[in-house]
Design an enzyme around this catalytic site. Structure first.
Site, short mmCIF file in Angstrom:
data_model
loop_
_atom_site.label_atom_id
_atom_site.label_comp_id
_atom_site.label_asym_id
_atom_site.label_seq_id
_atom_site.Cartn_x
_atom_site.Cartn_y
_atom_site.Cartn_z
N CYS A 35 0.87 -1.24 -0.07
CA CYS A 35 -0.03 0.00 0.10
C CYS A 35 0.95 1.40 -0.12
O CYS A 35 2.04 1.16 0.39
CB CYS A 35 -0.73 0.05 1.41
N ASP A 37 0.58 3.80 1.61
CA ASP A 37 0.51 4.35 2.90
C ASP A 37 1.81 4.67 3.44
O ASP A 37 2.67 3.81 3.44
CB ASP A 37 -0.48 3.47 3.96
N ARG A 39 2.97 5.00 6.24
CA ARG A 39 3.40 4.13 7.49
C ARG A 39 3.77 2.75 7.53
O ARG A 39 4.31 1.96 8.31
CB ARG A 39 2.18 4.35 8.50
N HIS A 91 -2.21 -4.00 5.32
CA HIS A 91 -2.04 -3.69 6.43
C HIS A 91 -3.30 -3.22 7.06
O HIS A 91 -4.13 -2.84 6.39
CB HIS A 91 -0.95 -2.49 6.54
N CYS A 94 -5.84 0.55 7.14
CA CYS A 94 -5.49 0.99 5.83
C CYS A 94 -6.93 1.82 5.29
O CYS A 94 -8.00 1.57 5.22
CB CYS A 94 -5.69 -0.26 4.93
CO CO Z 1 -3.40 1.37 3.24
#
Ligand code: CO
Length: 193
Positions: A35, A37, A39, A91, A94
């Protein structure tokens, strides 16, 4: 830029042989589909150095059938770099999965998430039967989305034809838990083909 200055000073200059070596050619052993993302940085959470992971990241770690971008990356990874292992890593927490669950106004994001519609249908059914909490439902959806994307990846002609011949790649399904920092194995690609 300040971070890069420190990287050069503390990491690059102390490992010049390594960085000169990989400057000539890369030999990553893993293709990571994760992803976008911020993080979930694949190198940091796996303690990996430059030159070891070939990467594709998008919203909700999706493998789309009609996406030339991901197809080209998979082709380069398996046909050219001969990467033996592909990790699809989802994850918890998300935003993409939450948007898939609740729906979104943004047009492109909504269209993109349609690809994961099958995972949502499945989880809606299970959530109803087992009266899951919202968090349990979202966590299950993150996991089912990884399973669905593995199915998509295995159905890409390139991968399907390699598997027919008994060739690699092994395809692994993982989930990153940002509350603990740990990766969880959902599907072990060495045993499940
Ligand atoms: Co995500």
């Amino acid at each position: 830029l300040e971070g890069n200055r420190l990287f050069v000073e503390k990491e690059f200059n102390n490992n010049l042989d390594y960085y000169r070596d990989i400057a000539h050619a890369q030999h990553p052993q893993v293709l990571w589909i994760g992803c976008s993302d911020s993080r979930v940085p694949e190198d940091m959470i796996t303690g990996s150095r430059p030159g070891t992971i070939f990467v594709h990241r998008n919203v909700a770690n999706i493998v789309a059938f009609n996406d030339v971008n991901i197809a080209a990356i998979v082709e380069y990874a398996v046909a050219h770099l001969k990467i033996p292992d592909i990790v699809i890593c989802g994850h918890y927490n998300c935003g993409g999965i939450q948007a898939l669950d609740e729906g979104v106004e943004e047009n492109y994001i909504a269209d993109w998430l349609l690809i994961s519609g099958g995972a949502k249908e499945k989880v809606d059914r299970i959530a109803m039967e087992q009266s899951l909490s919202r968090m349990q439902r979202l966590n299950l959806l993150a996991e089912e989305n990884v399973r669905l994307q593995i199915k998509h990846l295995k159905n890409l002609s390139l991968v399907k034809n390699m598997h027919r011949k008994g060739d690699l790649p092994c395809i692994h399904g993982w989930i990153y838990d940002m509350d603990s920092g740990r990766l969880k194995v959902l599907i072990d690609g060495r045993t499940e083909r």
